[in-house]
Design an enzyme around this catalytic site. Structure first.
Site, PDB file in Angstrom:
ATOM      1  N   LYS A  33     -25.143 -10.743  -4.156  1.00 24.71           N
ATOM      2  CA  LYS A  33     -24.702 -12.480  -4.578  1.00 24.71           C
ATOM      3  C   LYS A  33     -25.981 -13.060  -5.318  1.00 24.71           C
ATOM      4  O   LYS A  33     -25.637 -13.961  -5.925  1.00 24.71           O
ATOM      5  CB  LYS A  33     -24.679 -13.212  -3.273  1.00 24.71           C
ATOM      6  CG  LYS A  33     -22.408 -12.506  -2.785  1.00 24.71           C
ATOM      7  CD  LYS A  33     -22.178 -13.367  -2.102  1.00 24.71           C
ATOM      8  CE  LYS A  33     -20.205 -12.160  -2.400  1.00 24.71           C
ATOM      9  NZ  LYS A  33     -19.790 -13.195  -1.026  1.00 24.71           N
ATOM     10  N   LYS A  55     -16.131  -3.280  -5.100  1.00 23.77           N
ATOM     11  CA  LYS A  55     -15.001  -3.643  -4.265  1.00 23.77           C
ATOM     12  C   LYS A  55     -13.702  -5.110  -5.293  1.00 23.77           C
ATOM     13  O   LYS A  55     -14.293  -5.286  -6.044  1.00 23.77           O
ATOM     14  CB  LYS A  55     -15.278  -4.073  -3.067  1.00 23.77           C
ATOM     15  CG  LYS A  55     -15.852  -5.156  -2.724  1.00 23.77           C
ATOM     16  CD  LYS A  55     -15.859  -5.573  -1.131  1.00 23.77           C
ATOM     17  CE  LYS A  55     -16.518  -7.054  -1.731  1.00 23.77           C
ATOM     18  NZ  LYS A  55     -15.671  -8.379  -0.723  1.00 23.77           N
ATOM     19  N   LYS A  64     -13.060 -11.891  -4.491  1.00 22.80           N
ATOM     20  CA  LYS A  64     -12.798 -12.873  -4.985  1.00 22.80           C
ATOM     21  C   LYS A  64     -13.115 -13.523  -6.378  1.00 22.80           C
ATOM     22  O   LYS A  64     -12.843 -14.201  -7.072  1.00 22.80           O
ATOM     23  CB  LYS A  64     -12.732 -14.477  -3.965  1.00 22.80           C
ATOM     24  CG  LYS A  64     -12.521 -13.954  -3.189  1.00 22.80           C
ATOM     25  CD  LYS A  64     -12.559 -15.522  -1.300  1.00 22.80           C
ATOM     26  CE  LYS A  64     -11.935 -14.564  -0.162  1.00 22.80           C
ATOM     27  NZ  LYS A  64     -12.808 -15.072   0.236  1.00 22.80           N
TER      28      LYS A  64
HETATM   29  N1  AQP Z   1     -11.894  -5.574  -1.274  1.00 20.68           N
HETATM   30  C1  AQP Z   1     -11.830  -5.378   0.622  1.00 20.68           C
HETATM   31  N2  AQP Z   1     -11.106  -4.527   1.195  1.00 20.68           N
HETATM   32  C2  AQP Z   1     -10.879  -4.402   2.490  1.00 20.68           C
HETATM   33  N3  AQP Z   1     -11.392  -6.104   3.032  1.00 20.68           N
HETATM   34  C3  AQP Z   1     -11.882  -6.764   2.139  1.00 20.68           C
HETATM   35  N4  AQP Z   1     -12.837  -7.978   2.651  1.00 20.68           N
HETATM   36  C4  AQP Z   1     -12.678  -8.841   1.878  1.00 20.68           C
HETATM   37  N5  AQP Z   1     -12.956  -8.186   0.433  1.00 20.68           N
HETATM   38  C5  AQP Z   1     -11.973  -6.865   1.087  1.00 20.68           C
HETATM   39  C6  AQP Z   1     -13.064  -8.486   3.749  1.00 20.68           C
HETATM   40  O1  AQP Z   1     -11.846  -9.495   3.662  1.00 20.68           O
HETATM   41  C7  AQP Z   1     -12.569 -10.801   4.845  1.00 20.68           C
HETATM   42  C8  AQP Z   1     -12.777 -12.059   4.796  1.00 20.68           C
HETATM   43  O2  AQP Z   1     -14.268 -11.620   3.102  1.00 20.68           O
HETATM   44  P1  AQP Z   1     -15.018 -12.763   2.780  1.00 20.68           P
HETATM   45  O3  AQP Z   1     -13.804 -14.383   3.098  1.00 20.68           O
HETATM   46  O4  AQP Z   1     -15.546 -13.453   3.731  1.00 20.68           O
HETATM   47  O5  AQP Z   1     -14.852 -12.622   1.520  1.00 20.68           O
HETATM   48  P2  AQP Z   1     -16.085 -11.389   1.165  1.00 20.68           P
HETATM   49  O6  AQP Z   1     -16.611 -10.835   2.208  1.00 20.68           O
HETATM   50  O7  AQP Z   1     -17.624 -11.392   0.938  1.00 20.68           O
HETATM   51  O8  AQP Z   1     -15.642 -10.477  -0.031  1.00 20.68           O
HETATM   52  P3  AQP Z   1     -14.442 -11.436  -1.062  1.00 20.68           P
HETATM   53  O9  AQP Z   1     -13.047 -11.816  -0.937  1.00 20.68           O
HETATM   54  O10 AQP Z   1     -14.424 -10.439  -1.896  1.00 20.68           O
HETATM   55  O11 AQP Z   1     -15.858 -12.557  -1.418  1.00 20.68           O
HETATM   56  P4  AQP Z   1     -16.719 -12.054  -2.413  1.00 20.68           P
HETATM   57  O12 AQP Z   1     -15.998 -12.171  -4.103  1.00 20.68           O
HETATM   58  O13 AQP Z   1     -17.264 -14.285  -2.715  1.00 20.68           O
HETATM   59  O14 AQP Z   1     -17.346 -11.458  -2.032  1.00 20.68           O
HETATM   60  C9  AQP Z   1     -14.086  -9.831   5.074  1.00 20.68           C
HETATM   61  O15 AQP Z   1     -13.538  -9.304   7.070  1.00 20.68           O
HETATM   62  C10 AQP Z   1     -14.318  -8.920   4.838  1.00 20.68           C
HETATM   63  O16 AQP Z   1     -14.644  -7.900   4.904  1.00 20.68           O
END
Ligand code: AQP
Length: 344
Positions: A115, A207, A210
């Site tokens: 990040k 992966k 968002k």
């Molecule tokens: N691609 C994914 N497959 C399975 N699980 C996923 N999670 C996130 N992406 C995947 C799970 O969703 C939960 C909430 O995630 P978060 O809001 O904490 O965000 P994050 O893990 O940082 O992932 P994002 O949603 O993709 O956001 P960004 O783009 O900011 O990194 C967690 O349990 C996560 O494991």
């Protein structure tokens, strides 16, 4: 085996573009666990601001994650749904953990490296210490089980290390204050759902996320049927037909990902999906997947829209959840104060 009573905690960041990965990797697991556990589900808005958020969008996104929880079937009467910033114990315990965790531990966190990218010096201090806040989220309730996607495994290991170090550093005081065994449980990650790592529709090695700049990389929970079909139609694939056995996914991450999504949505194994679609072209498989995705997500997005039309109702739910969360966290943090030796 933990001697602490089982309690589930997990959170989702209100950073927009809630997607199929969040749904399959986390939210569906939250729903399942409510039958067997006491659950606390949190909209982790303090985590969200580790990267700058537009205030109006943040407010909208906090409500939208709450709406997704409710629309997916989380019962906010039986369990606790709230947003993190309303319960001060998260930030207070995070400070304590800033003083327990070691710099070396945080330096190893791959999510910070991803990040912060090349501009580490410009990243917020909060982004660096994010895993300490995550440990505080869980341990503020002495939660024992944490359903997350695979990407959170390393942070969960760090939470366990922090709990362990606190228990060891303060062992004498913990005993003197009448607590048997470790004060904090070592929380167990539950990374077991049908799709613990959903990949980008544009690149099977990344992966679904968002923050991916391409909206075509993900299926958002707010996408309508046409948009879902369009995104699946445009999803990257290869020219070969689907294999008949999972061994045939070798070197074909996009095919494996789409079959994985189908399997998770249909509640089937990969083998069962390949039994039905092995040997078929993507031109046959993709419309079937689009139909299934629209069927599953359609009712959720409709319900989310309905809930979002009544923001006051969502805010009431968050406020009531926060009061219940505070009632659990406050006495635990009072114990932490006494264990550390603070005068109050
Ligand atoms: N691609 C994914 N497959 C399975 N699980 C996923 N999670 C996130 N992406 C995947 C799970 O969703 C939960 C909430 O995630 P978060 O809001 O904490 O965000 P994050 O893990 O940082 O992932 P994002 O949603 O993709 O956001 P960004 O783009 O900011 O990194 C967690 O349990 C996560 O494991």
């Amino acid at each position: 085996m933990s001697s602490h009573p089982p309690r589930v905690f997990s959170g989702v960041q209100p950073t927009g573009n809630l997607h199929l990965g969040n749904y399959l990797g986390a939210i569906t697991r939250f729903v399942t666990l409510q039958d067997s556990h006491d659950c606390i589900y949190c909209v982790v808005d303090l985590h969200a601001i580790t990267l700058w958020q537009d205030p109006k969008e943040l407010t909208h996104n906090i409500r939208e994650v709450t709406a997704a929880f409710l629309a997916a079937g989380i019962d906010a009467d039986k369990h606790i749904v709230f947003n993190q910033s309303q319960v001060s114990a998260h930030a207070e315990l995070a400070w304590v953990f800033n003083c327990v965790a070691r710099m070396g531990w945080l330096n190893r966190m791959t999510q910070f490296k991803e990040k912060a990218g090349k501009h580490k010096e410009n990243a917020s201090v909060g982004l660096f210490s994010y895993p300490n806040l995550m440990a505080a989220d869980i341990l503020a309730y002495r939660a024992t089980h944490v359903p997350v996607g695979e990407d959170q495994k390393q942070h969960l290991e760090l939470s366990r290390d922090i709990a362990q170090k606190f228990n060891t550093d303060f062992a004498e005081s913990i005993a003197a204050n009448g607590h048997q065994g470790g004060f904090f449980p070592l929380p167990e990650p539950l990374i077991t759902g049908p799709a613990t790592r959903v990949m980008s529709l544009r690149d099977g090695s990344k992966k679904m996320s968002k923050s991916d700049p391409s909206d075509y990389s993900r299926i958002n929970l707010t996408d309508d049927q046409d948009m879902i079909a369009k995104k699946i139609r445009k999803a990257r694939t290869d020219p070969e037909p689907l294999p008949s056995e999972t061994a045939g996914f070798e070197g074909r991450p996009e095919a494996a990902n789409l079959v994985g999504i189908y399997a998770a949505l249909a509640g089937k194994s990969h083998e069962e999906v390949l039994h039905d679609f092995g040997g078929q072209q993507f031109s046959v498989f993709k419309p079937a997947l689009a139909e299934l995705a629209a069927e599953t997500l359609g009712p959720i997005s409709t319900e989310m829209k309905k809930l979002m039309a009544a923001p006051d109702h969502i805010d009431d739910i968050l406020r009531a959840g926060a009061a219940r969360a505070r009632a659990i966290a406050a006495p635990i943090f009072d114990d932490v104060r006494r264990i550390i030796g603070f005068v109050s």
